[in-house]
Structures are given as structure tokens and as C-alpha cells.
Write a protein that holds these residues in place. Structure first.
Motif, PDB file in Angstrom:
ATOM      1  N   VAL A 174      10.770  17.305  32.024  1.00 32.11           N
ATOM      2  CA  VAL A 174       9.779  17.886  32.931  1.00 32.11           C
ATOM      3  C   VAL A 174      10.348  19.128  33.617  1.00 32.11           C
ATOM      4  O   VAL A 174       9.667  20.146  33.768  1.00 32.11           O
ATOM      5  CB  VAL A 174       9.331  16.841  33.977  1.00 32.11           C
ATOM      6  N   ALA A 175      11.625  19.061  34.022  1.00 29.37           N
ATOM      7  CA  ALA A 175      12.259  20.204  34.682  1.00 29.37           C
ATOM      8  C   ALA A 175      12.378  21.386  33.724  1.00 29.37           C
ATOM      9  O   ALA A 175      12.145  22.544  34.110  1.00 29.37           O
ATOM     10  CB  ALA A 175      13.635  19.814  35.205  1.00 29.37           C
ATOM     11  N   THR A 176      12.730  21.120  32.472  1.00 28.71           N
ATOM     12  CA  THR A 176      12.848  22.196  31.477  1.00 28.71           C
ATOM     13  C   THR A 176      11.505  22.862  31.245  1.00 28.71           C
ATOM     14  O   THR A 176      11.400  24.092  31.185  1.00 28.71           O
ATOM     15  CB  THR A 176      13.400  21.642  30.152  1.00 28.71           C
ATOM     16  N   GLU A 177      10.466  22.047  31.100  1.00 28.81           N
ATOM     17  CA  GLU A 177       9.116  22.585  30.910  1.00 28.81           C
ATOM     18  C   GLU A 177       8.692  23.426  32.110  1.00 28.81           C
ATOM     19  O   GLU A 177       8.100  24.498  31.970  1.00 28.81           O
ATOM     20  CB  GLU A 177       8.135  21.436  30.700  1.00 28.81           C
ATOM     21  N   THR A 178       9.042  22.963  33.293  1.00 24.36           N
ATOM     22  CA  THR A 178       8.718  23.715  34.510  1.00 24.36           C
ATOM     23  C   THR A 178       9.421  25.063  34.525  1.00 24.36           C
ATOM     24  O   THR A 178       8.829  26.095  34.850  1.00 24.36           O
ATOM     25  CB  THR A 178       9.123  22.902  35.754  1.00 24.36           C
ATOM     26  N   VAL A 206      18.124  20.470  35.161  1.00 26.05           N
ATOM     27  CA  VAL A 206      18.458  21.079  33.876  1.00 26.05           C
ATOM     28  C   VAL A 206      19.952  21.339  33.766  1.00 26.05           C
ATOM     29  O   VAL A 206      20.557  21.150  32.710  1.00 26.05           O
ATOM     30  CB  VAL A 206      17.661  22.390  33.682  1.00 26.05           C
ATOM     31  N   ASN A 207      20.575  21.774  34.869  1.00 25.13           N
ATOM     32  CA  ASN A 207      22.016  22.070  34.863  1.00 25.13           C
ATOM     33  C   ASN A 207      22.599  21.680  36.216  1.00 25.13           C
ATOM     34  O   ASN A 207      22.951  22.524  37.037  1.00 25.13           O
ATOM     35  CB  ASN A 207      22.246  23.562  34.592  1.00 25.13           C
ATOM     36  N   PRO A 208      22.735  20.378  36.465  1.00 22.38           N
ATOM     37  CA  PRO A 208      23.177  19.923  37.793  1.00 22.38           C
ATOM     38  C   PRO A 208      24.564  20.415  38.183  1.00 22.38           C
ATOM     39  O   PRO A 208      24.815  20.715  39.350  1.00 22.38           O
ATOM     40  CB  PRO A 208      23.136  18.388  37.682  1.00 22.38           C
ATOM     41  N   ALA A 209      25.471  20.513  37.211  1.00 27.39           N
ATOM     42  CA  ALA A 209      26.829  20.969  37.531  1.00 27.39           C
ATOM     43  C   ALA A 209      26.805  22.413  38.029  1.00 27.39           C
ATOM     44  O   ALA A 209      27.475  22.761  39.013  1.00 27.39           O
ATOM     45  CB  ALA A 209      27.724  20.849  36.301  1.00 27.39           C
ATOM     46  N   ALA A 210      26.034  23.267  37.348  1.00 21.74           N
ATOM     47  CA  ALA A 210      25.938  24.669  37.764  1.00 21.74           C
ATOM     48  C   ALA A 210      25.263  24.778  39.126  1.00 21.74           C
ATOM     49  O   ALA A 210      25.671  25.585  39.974  1.00 21.74           O
ATOM     50  CB  ALA A 210      25.153  25.472  36.724  1.00 21.74           C
TER      51      ALA A 210
END
Length: 743
Positions: A174-178, A206-210
Motif C-alpha cells: 500500500v505504501a509503495t502504491e501511494t 517502503v524504506n524504514p532504515a533510510a
């Protein structure tokens, strides 16, 4: 002064808005709001969703009430807010569109229908399904942008509560689509306040570490630079007051996702980002002159960074964003960006198209005239998506082109008449031509940039004046699509290629049908093919030609359908092969509407040249691949399958005027000047070296390969003879044979 960014977020722990809360918020900008309508929609939705719960355990109605409040924060009209309340009723409850039309209005029912049709986008895990629904989204919002605004509000609240979704893979999807669709669309229509929050919320999943890394660095910098930022804020306010400039000053900190995107795109370090901190100066009374006067005050008191100045007031962004941007060097060399704009400009910068809902007479709604007077209708920013949709192609292709349109910073160029054309960074004159008009793009043959002839691959820069040179043909040269980067241009080029390819395959197919009849000693007529078309399950004669031309059916299968029970062609394969070789070539490599690179291809293994004896091999769904008659690759093809073999010839025009590429292999002494002698020999014999590569190198010898532009095989022979005469050349010969790629 604290540094903050505008946010629509409501803490998840807060109770969801009541009807009174919602009406109170609307009344602040719409005093004549129809309270009865809002209360009725609120009660209808609350009753319809009564048994349902969300992942958080809250009543499902909390979601739609929160969506309605977000729309009220955007100062939307009553129909849009009612749609926010009702947008899930048709999909998730027994309520129907007819019920909504009866209880409320056809307008609200239509808006809910538009949002409902898009509701399955986030429920699909397949790219094709997502692409199909994105096409529906573009169709819906092109007729009424309020569908998109409701969908953005819906997605924003879903993202604020995404942490309650139990499955990590669904949260990431869902986050990627957003991040890929909804946030760029919000930016496209200028609703920055929703866009930046969607980006940051998505970034966390999508990229929690970043995200954690950027947030940590931001916190460290905030603590370290708080004193310098406060000092600039105090002095800035003092200097503006002294100059008599009325306005308000507040600070903002660059968003984590925006920082990450800049780090990734520009390949720079965190410390090199110049606009992590920014002040926004909002001028009272919408006085544009005061913006420029404030800029003068700022530059008189702080040293500015020249390359960081941008005037988006005189040249607004395509989504109507208008502001002055300058970067100054503050205390301890801390770089601070300052944005200067009026109240109206700030409203458009934060709310985009939603900033243009206002009173016109007694009605409250979208004011297109006001939008255009503010710098252009932001809804025009959606037009490229509609145009891409109109170019046809499959849904995945559409989604690919649409993303090209959405993910790009802007460069601003001008037509010779001064019309502003906004394009993505990296755009070429071909993108410019298609942005002006599709037909102009189709007929482009060259371009002048700032009065000088430039290649079509040239990257445009801000302020370039581009004059497109037109030709008469609508025929895409090979590799043309690679010269364009915008989704609109690529979609248009692909459609043109499909159209050209279709016509050419039909031409090849008709030729093959006529040839097949001649081999049977019969006269070909289209009339009377109805039974054959039915046997082959083809709709019409054009479909037959397409199938023949693309190699999906062979000439033999075609004849069997026309003449059921005819003799097995395999019994006469040898005789028929001799016949086809003796006949005059029916198909010509150049001319007769055939385009190399579209339906007819030259094999790289033998690089045929005018003057060579050539033969074609039909490759299904690719077209005809042309080989020299002595190419070693031909042994890989079944010669008994006569329907795949086509005798070819060269037109006189091709033999006289064609420029082709031949490959030459040479061995030469490793001595100074040898390569210069070779280039001189080629040039003196009217050849042109297009590419060269070193295959082997030793102390005494070089082994190299040259691609040389020549007119025909005799021209190549002359050049090879000249090369052999060079003192440093041991041997030179034309490259033939190898393995082809046409199987």
C-alpha cells in the motif's frame, strides 16, 4: 522560532469528528453551508457502517468521518464532503447508487460512483490489475477532479492508520502504491500539503532504515543549528518591520522523503543539501510588488547563493505554484532558504486546485476563471495522462508512461512565439515537439535551440527557445523512442509505430497471399474468401493479411483454408523452392512502404548491403529478417518450409542512394599513425566510420573492428582495397557469418 511543516494529521487516539465538528469546520469558510445535507449524509453513513470495525478496533465510520474532515480542511464544497462521508457505502454496505441519488442528489451519487470504481486499486496485488484501475482513475478524474481529491483524502487517512494493518507485506504494498501513484498525483494538481505527508508516511514503510537515518540526522542538525536559525528569524522580522513590509514569517524543515530523494537523485551528501531549513515569508494584502521589495531587503542583509535563486512568480510551475526562492548564508555559514509569496500564492502552494473553491454569486464551487488568472488552470496538468490514454496500448504500457510523466523535476522552455512549455529534466526537442502537439512530434525532422541547429538527442535547459523543424512524413526512424523521455512522447511514438507496423504487415501479408495463389497457378481475388476466413477464425481480410504478414499463419495454411483438400505442399517442396528462386523478386527491401526496423530487419550477422544477393526469412510477430544469400545463419532455418522464405531484391533507388553500415575486420601493425592512415583511406573513398572497437592488442599488432557507412557492396570493396594498400594494415575483410538473433 520553531521549524515545522504544514500537516493535516489528526492523532489516531482522538475521537473521530462529530457532525457538529464537521459543520463547524465548514462554516468557517462556507457560512451558507447546507447543514441539513451534511447531517443527513453523516447519519446515513454512520448507520450504514454501524456493524463494521477497522483493524484498529475503531468503528469503520471513524474513517469516513475523518476523510470528510480532511476535505473540510481543504475547504471543499458540500457535495465533495458528502462524498467523503458516503464514499464506501456502495462498496461495503447494502446501499446503492440509486439510494444515494434519491436521498441526496445525482451529483453526489455520481461522485461516489467515481470513487467506488477506484476502490479496488489497493486490493489488487497484480501490476496489470493496478494499471487497469489507474486507467479508470484517469478517466474519472478527467471529468471531475473532485473524484481524485476525495480519493487522496481517503488514501491520506488510510496511510495515517496503516500501522494498524497486521500484515507487513500489505503495509509495504500500500505504501509503495501511494508513493508511486497517489503522492505524485497530489503534487500534479498542486495539493502539496497532502503530497508531502503521503510521501513521508509511505517512506517509513517502503524504506524504514533510510527513514530512520534521515530523521536522526535531521534531529541532530535541528539541535545543533537552533541558535543560528532563531537569530536569522529575529533579524529577518526586524528588518522587514523597519522597511514597512507587513507579513508573517515562519520556519519549516525539509521533509525526510524530500531529503532522501535529493540525496539519491543528485548523489550528494547530507551536508551539501542547501535547503534543509527554510523560512516562509507570507506578504499581507496579496501585494506582489512587496514580494520583490522583501527580496531586496533580504539580499541587502545577507549574502545570497546566486545559483539558488528562483523566480516562480514571473514563471510559475505548471501546477500554478508561485513564489520567490532565494538561499542565503546565515551565521556560522548555515545555508537557509527563504520563500516569499502572497497569501493567495501560499493557498495555491499548499492546496493547489483545492484553493480555487470559492463563492461565485450565491454558489460555492470551483472557480476556473480565478484559477486561470492566478497563472493557469492546474487541471491542465492532468491532460497529458488523458492524451497518453488516448494513444492506446496495453494497461501496463500506460502505467509505465504515466509514471514517466509523474516522476520528474521540471525544465521550462519556450516556443519561438514565447509560449511556455514545461517538461521533465532531461527532456529533448522531440519531447518538446510532442508537448506542443502530437502531429508536430510525428513530423519532426530536426530542431533549432536558441537559433542553432542541434541534434534531437540534446537535453533542454531552462530558458531554451526551441524551434521544431517539420517534415512531411509520419514515419518513425529506428530508435526514435529512445530520444524521448516523457510518457506522452513515448506513448505517441509507440502508437505511430504500431500504426505503421500494422499497415506494413498487411502489405506483406497481401503480397504473400498473391504469391501463394501464383504458385498454385490461380488468380488472387479478395472476393470469395469468406469461407477461408471462417475456417481460419479471422474477422476480415485485414486480419488475414496481418496473420500472414506476421507469420502467425503460413501461406500453405492459407491455401489449405481457401482450397480444402489441395495436394500436400510438402510433396512439391523441391519444385516450388526452385520456382520461387527463379521468379522476379516480389518484395523490395526499400520502397513500397516498408520501413527497416519496423516490419523488415537487416540481420546483424551478415549486414546486407545494396548489391548483395539477399533472401528474407519470416519470423513470427517480428517481420522479415534479411540475410545475404551466403550467410551461414541460413543453415539454421528449415529450407523445406517455403512459406517462411521470401525472395528479395533492391530497388534502383536503394542501390543508388542508400547508406548502409558494413562491418570490417582489420589486423594492423602497432605503429604510430596507422589508425590515422586507415581513417584517411576510408574518408578519401567517401566512407564514414561510425564505430570502432579493439578486439585484441599485443606489442606488435592491433586487431580491430570498424562499422563503416557505405553505399553498396562495391563501395565497400573499394574501401577494403584501399585499406589493404595502407602500409600498416596486415589484412582487412568484411565481417560475415556468425549467429543471428532472428530465431
Amino acid at each position: 522560532m520553531s521549524l515545522a511543516a504544514p500537516d493535516l494529521r489528526t492523532p489516531a487516539s482522538d475521537p473521530f469528528p462529530t457532525a457538529d465538528d464537521l459543520i463547524g469546520r465548514i462554516s468557517k469558510y462556507h457560512p451558507r453551508v447546507n447543514e441539513e445535507l451534511i447531517r443527513s449524509a453523516y447519519a446515513f453513513a454512520e448507520d450504514a457502517h454501524a456493524p463494521q470495525k477497522r483493524h484498529s478496533g475503531e468503528p469503520y465510520f471513524a474513517h469516513v468521518a475523518s476523510v470528510a474532515m480532511i476535505l473540510a480542511d481543504l475547504k471543499m464544497d458540500s457535495a465533495t464532503i458528502c462524498t467523503g462521508l458516503l464514499h464506501d457505502t456502495v462498496e461495503d454496505t447494502p446501499a446503492t447508487l440509486d439510494d444515494l441519488a434519491t436521498h441526496f442528489s445525482p451529483e453526489i451519487s455520481s461522485l461516489v460512483d467515481g470513487v467506488t470504481k477506484l476502490g479496488q486499486m489497493e486490493l489488487s496485488s497484480t501490476r496489470t490489475r493496478q494499471a487497469e484501475n489507474f486507467q479508470k482513475l484517469i478517466v474519472a478524474i478527467s471529468s471531475d477532479v473532485r473524484v481524485l481529491i476525495v480519493k487522496l483524502a481517503d488514501r491520506l487517512h488510510n496511510m495515517r492508520t496503516l500501522h494498524h494493518v497486521p500484515k507487513p507485506d500489505k503495509r509495504e504494498r500500500v505504501a509503495t502504491e501511494t508513493l508511486e501513484i497517489y503522492a505524485p498525483l497530489a503534487r500534479r494538481i498542486g495539493i502539496n500539503r497532502i503530497c508531502v505527508e503521503l510521501e513521508d508516511l509511505s517512506f517509513q514503510y517502503v524504506n524504514p532504515a533510510a527513514f530512520e537515518s534521515v530523521a536522526k540526522r535531521l534531529g541532530e542538525m535541528r539541535d545543533a543549528n537552533a541558535g543560528e536559525v532563531a537569530e536569522v528569524s529575529h533579524v529577518l522580522t526586524e528588518k522587514l518591520d523597519k522597511a514597512g513590509i507587513e507579513g508573517r514569517v515562519f520556519g519549516r524543515e525539509k521533509r525526510p522523503y524530500s531529503i532522501w530523494r535529493k540525496l539519491d537523485r543528485k548523489n550528494i551528501t547530507f551536508d551539501e543539501i542547501a535547503d534543509i531549513y527554510a523560512f516562509r515569508l507570507i506578504i499581507d494584502d496579496n501585494n506582489v510588488d512587496e514580494c520583490y521589495r522583501a527580496l531586496g531587503v533580504i539580499h541587502q542583509n545577507w549574502r545570497c547563493v546566486p545559483e539558488r535563486f528562483r523566480d516562480f512568480i514571473s514563471t510559475p510551475k505548471p501546477n500554478n505554484y508561485r513564489s520567490l526562492h532565494t538561499t542565503i548564508v546565515g551565521p556560522d555559514s548555515v545555508r537557509l532558504e527563504i520563500q516569499i509569496r502572497t497569501e493567495d500564492m501560499d493557498a495555491v502552494a499548499e492546496s493547489g486546485v483545492a484553493a480555487h473553491w470559492r463563492y461565485k454569486g450565491q454558489d460555492y464551487g470551483y472557480d476556473a476563471d480565478a484559477a486561470k488568472s492566478a497563472g493557469g488552470d492546474p487541471l491542465e496538468r492532468l491532460r497529458p495522462f488523458v492524451e497518453i490514454l488516448e494513444q492506446g496500448g496495453d494497461p501496463d504500457e500506460f502505467l509505465e508512461h504515466a509514471k514517466l510523466e509523474m516522476f520528474a523535476d521540471q525544465v521550462y522552455c519556450f516556443t519561438p512565439k514565447g509560449e511556455l512549455i514545461a517538461l521533465p529534466n532531461g527532456a529533448t526537442p522531440l519531447d518538446f515537439a510532442y508537448a506542443v502537439h502530437t502531429e508536430l512530434g510525428h513530423t519532426t525532422i530536426g530542431a533549432k535551440i536558441n537559433g542553432r541547429d542541434r541534434p534531437l538527442r540534446t537535453r533542454l535547459r531552462n530558458g531554451d527557445v526551441v524551434h521544431i523543424l517539420k517534415g512531411g512524413l509520419r514515419q518513425p526512424p529506428a530508435g526514435w523512442e529512445e530520444l524521448a523521455i516523457t510518457g506522452k512522447a513515448r506513448a505517441a511514438i509507440r502508437r505511430l509505430i504500431r500504426t505503421t507496423e500494422k499497415a506494413e504487415f498487411e502489405g506483406i501479408g497481401k503480397m504473400l497471399a498473391e504469391h501463394a495463389f501464383e504458385r498454385e497457378g490461380k488468380i488472387f481475388k479478395e472476393k470469395g474468401l469468406e469461407d477461408a476466413l471462417a475456417r481460419l477464425e479471422l474477422a476480415d481480410v485485414d486480419a488475414l493479411y496481418q496473420a500472414l504478414g506476421r507469420g502467425r499463419i503460413t501461406s500453405g495454411e492459407f491455401l489449405d483454408a481457401v482450397f480444402p483438400g489441395r495436394r500436400d505442399s510438402r510433396q512439391y517442396a523441391a519444385g516450388e523452392k526452385e520456382l520461387i528462386r527463379d521468379e522476379k523478386a516480389r518484395l523490395y527491401v526499400r520502397g513500397r512502404g516498408l520501413t527497416p526496423g519496423v516490419s523488415i530487419h537487416f540481420a546483424e550477422c551478415c549486414s546486407p548491403l545494396p548489391g548483395d544477393r539477399i533472401v528474407g526469412v519470416m519470423v513470427p510477430d517480428k517481420g522479415v529478417t534479411i540475410h545475404t544469400i551466403d550467410c551461414g545463419v541460413l543453415t539454421d532455418h528449415d529450407e523445406s518450409d517455403l512459406d517462411r522464405w521470401i525472395d528479395l531484391g533492391w530497388t534502383a533507388e536503394a542501390e543508388e542512394n542508400a547508406v548502409s553500415t558494413a562491418r570490417v575486420h582489420a589486423v594492423m601493425h602497432n605503429t604510430p599513425g596507422t589508425l590515422a592512415d586507415i581513417a584517411r583511406a576510408v574518408g578519401e573513398n567517401r566512407g564514414n566510420i561510425g564505430n570502432l572497437s579493439t578486439l585484441k592488442r599485443s606489442k606488435d599488432f592491433f586487431e580491430m573492428q570498424f562499422d563503416i557507412e557505405v553505399f553498396d557492396n562495391r563501395h565497400l570493396s573499394n574501401i577494403i582495397s584501399a585499406l589493404k594498400m595502407c602500409s600498416g594494415v596486415v589484412s582487412a575483410e568484411r565481417v560475415r557469418g556468425g549467429s543471428g538473433d532472428d530465431n
